[in-house]
Design a protein around this motif. Structure first.
Motif, PDB file in Angstrom:
ATOM      1  N   MET A  54      18.461  -0.730   1.418  1.00  9.96           N
ATOM      2  CA  MET A  54      18.208  -2.154   1.175  1.00  9.96           C
ATOM      3  C   MET A  54      17.594  -2.323  -0.210  1.00  9.96           C
ATOM      4  O   MET A  54      17.079  -1.377  -0.796  1.00  9.96           O
ATOM      5  N   ILE A  55      17.645  -3.538  -0.705  1.00 16.63           N
ATOM      6  CA  ILE A  55      17.103  -3.832  -2.031  1.00 16.63           C
ATOM      7  C   ILE A  55      15.722  -4.451  -1.888  1.00 16.63           C
ATOM      8  O   ILE A  55      15.548  -5.447  -1.178  1.00 16.63           O
ATOM      9  N   ALA A  56      14.755  -3.858  -2.575  1.00 19.45           N
ATOM     10  CA  ALA A  56      13.407  -4.444  -2.690  1.00 19.45           C
ATOM     11  C   ALA A  56      13.389  -5.189  -4.005  1.00 19.45           C
ATOM     12  O   ALA A  56      13.533  -4.598  -5.073  1.00 19.45           O
ATOM     13  N   SER A  57      13.231  -6.495  -3.939  1.00 15.04           N
ATOM     14  CA  SER A  57      13.254  -7.342  -5.129  1.00 15.04           C
ATOM     15  C   SER A  57      11.836  -7.827  -5.418  1.00 15.04           C
ATOM     16  O   SER A  57      11.174  -8.381  -4.549  1.00 15.04           O
ATOM     17  N   VAL A  58      11.389  -7.618  -6.662  1.00  9.32           N
ATOM     18  CA  VAL A  58      10.060  -8.094  -7.060  1.00  9.32           C
ATOM     19  C   VAL A  58      10.111  -9.614  -7.153  1.00  9.32           C
ATOM     20  O   VAL A  58      10.966 -10.176  -7.830  1.00  9.32           O
TER      21      VAL A  58
ATOM     22  N   ASP B 156       0.831  -1.208   0.000  1.00  8.48           N
ATOM     23  CA  ASP B 156       0.000   0.000   0.000  1.00  8.48           C
ATOM     24  C   ASP B 156       0.865   1.256   0.000  1.00  8.48           C
ATOM     25  O   ASP B 156       1.744   1.409   0.850  1.00  8.48           O
ATOM     26  N   GLN B 157       0.602   2.130  -0.968  1.00  8.29           N
ATOM     27  CA  GLN B 157       1.328   3.395  -1.077  1.00  8.29           C
ATOM     28  C   GLN B 157       2.845   3.185  -1.198  1.00  8.29           C
ATOM     29  O   GLN B 157       3.612   4.090  -0.896  1.00  8.29           O
ATOM     30  N   THR B 158       3.267   2.003  -1.598  1.00  4.88           N
ATOM     31  CA  THR B 158       4.691   1.613  -1.702  1.00  4.88           C
ATOM     32  C   THR B 158       5.468   1.942  -0.425  1.00  4.88           C
ATOM     33  O   THR B 158       6.656   2.258  -0.466  1.00  4.88           O
ATOM     34  N   GLU B 159       4.802   1.840   0.695  1.00  6.42           N
ATOM     35  CA  GLU B 159       5.398   2.214   1.979  1.00  6.42           C
ATOM     36  C   GLU B 159       6.645   1.391   2.310  1.00  6.42           C
ATOM     37  O   GLU B 159       7.694   1.951   2.639  1.00  6.42           O
ATOM     38  N   LEU B 160       6.559   0.059   2.246  1.00  6.04           N
ATOM     39  CA  LEU B 160       7.718  -0.767   2.580  1.00  6.04           C
ATOM     40  C   LEU B 160       8.801  -0.634   1.517  1.00  6.04           C
ATOM     41  O   LEU B 160       9.981  -0.512   1.839  1.00  6.04           O
ATOM     42  N   THR B 161       8.402  -0.627   0.257  1.00  2.78           N
ATOM     43  CA  THR B 161       9.374  -0.478  -0.827  1.00  2.78           C
ATOM     44  C   THR B 161      10.160   0.820  -0.650  1.00  2.78           C
ATOM     45  O   THR B 161      11.391   0.841  -0.761  1.00  2.78           O
ATOM     46  N   ARG B 162       9.473   1.889  -0.367  1.00  2.00           N
ATOM     47  CA  ARG B 162      10.126   3.185  -0.146  1.00  2.00           C
ATOM     48  C   ARG B 162      11.056   3.125   1.064  1.00  2.00           C
ATOM     49  O   ARG B 162      12.184   3.616   1.026  1.00  2.00           O
ATOM     50  N   TYR B 163      10.576   2.531   2.144  1.00  2.00           N
ATOM     51  CA  TYR B 163      11.393   2.422   3.363  1.00  2.00           C
ATOM     52  C   TYR B 163      12.691   1.658   3.070  1.00  2.00           C
ATOM     53  O   TYR B 163      13.771   2.075   3.499  1.00  2.00           O
ATOM     54  N   LEU B 164      12.576   0.550   2.362  1.00  2.00           N
ATOM     55  CA  LEU B 164      13.771  -0.240   2.035  1.00  2.00           C
ATOM     56  C   LEU B 164      14.754   0.595   1.218  1.00  2.00           C
ATOM     57  O   LEU B 164      15.948   0.648   1.526  1.00  2.00           O
ATOM     58  N   TYR B 165      14.250   1.256   0.189  1.00  2.00           N
ATOM     59  CA  TYR B 165      15.095   2.086  -0.673  1.00  2.00           C
ATOM     60  C   TYR B 165      15.781   3.190   0.131  1.00  2.00           C
ATOM     61  O   TYR B 165      16.995   3.401   0.025  1.00  2.00           O
ATOM     62  N   GLU B 166      15.014   3.882   0.934  1.00  2.00           N
ATOM     63  CA  GLU B 166      15.552   5.015   1.696  1.00  2.00           C
ATOM     64  C   GLU B 166      16.573   4.577   2.747  1.00  2.00           C
ATOM     65  O   GLU B 166      17.363   5.404   3.221  1.00  2.00           O
TER      66      GLU B 166
END
Length: 130
Positions: free
Chosen positions: A123-127, A110-120
């Motif tokens: 860490m790598i967010a892998s699809v 939702d709202q790319t919340e975790l993906t954004r957190y990992l990036y910031e």
């Protein structure tokens, strides 16, 4: 998923025979208590085991539990949960900040919340399982 010192030592001794010098200890989708146990054990192993001639454990790959039900593959569907920053932070705390890669289904974030957190936080967010 047990991440016992013996299991991780076996991995660390075997990988160089195939030309691999470092690795990420990898979890899979499981009940939270199992993931927590594996993360704690991997963190302890990382602190105490770095021997010449063995592959170095350079971090942890969290594969799931933030994946899609109908794309689970070999991951147990009963333990799949929605991506969640607070759950991830809890896992990262248990892992002594060793989680470097997270496989997740971004369409569930939702709202790319975790993906954004990992990036910031480097860490790598892998699809995956998406």
């Amino acid at each position: 998923m047990d991440s016992t010192p013996e299991a991780l030592t076996t991995i660390a001794k075997t990988l160089p025979l195939e030309g691999t010098t470092s690795f990420l200890a990898t979890t899979m989708t499981n009940p939270s208590s199992n993931i927590e146990h594996a993360l704690r054990n991997a963190a302890i192993y990382h602190q105490k085991n770095n021997h010449p001639g063995q592959a170095e454990m350079i971090g942890i790959h969290l594969e799931g539990p933030f994946i899609k039900q109908n794309r689970a593959g070999a991951q147990p569907t009963s333990s799949i949960i929605r991506p969640d920053v607070s759950t991830f932070k809890h896992y990262q705390s248990l892992a002594n900040d060793l989680i470097k890669l997270v496989t997740l289904a971004p369409e569930l974030d939702d709202q790319t919340e975790l993906t954004r957190y990992l990036y910031e936080n480097g860490m790598i967010a892998s699809v995956g399982h998406s």
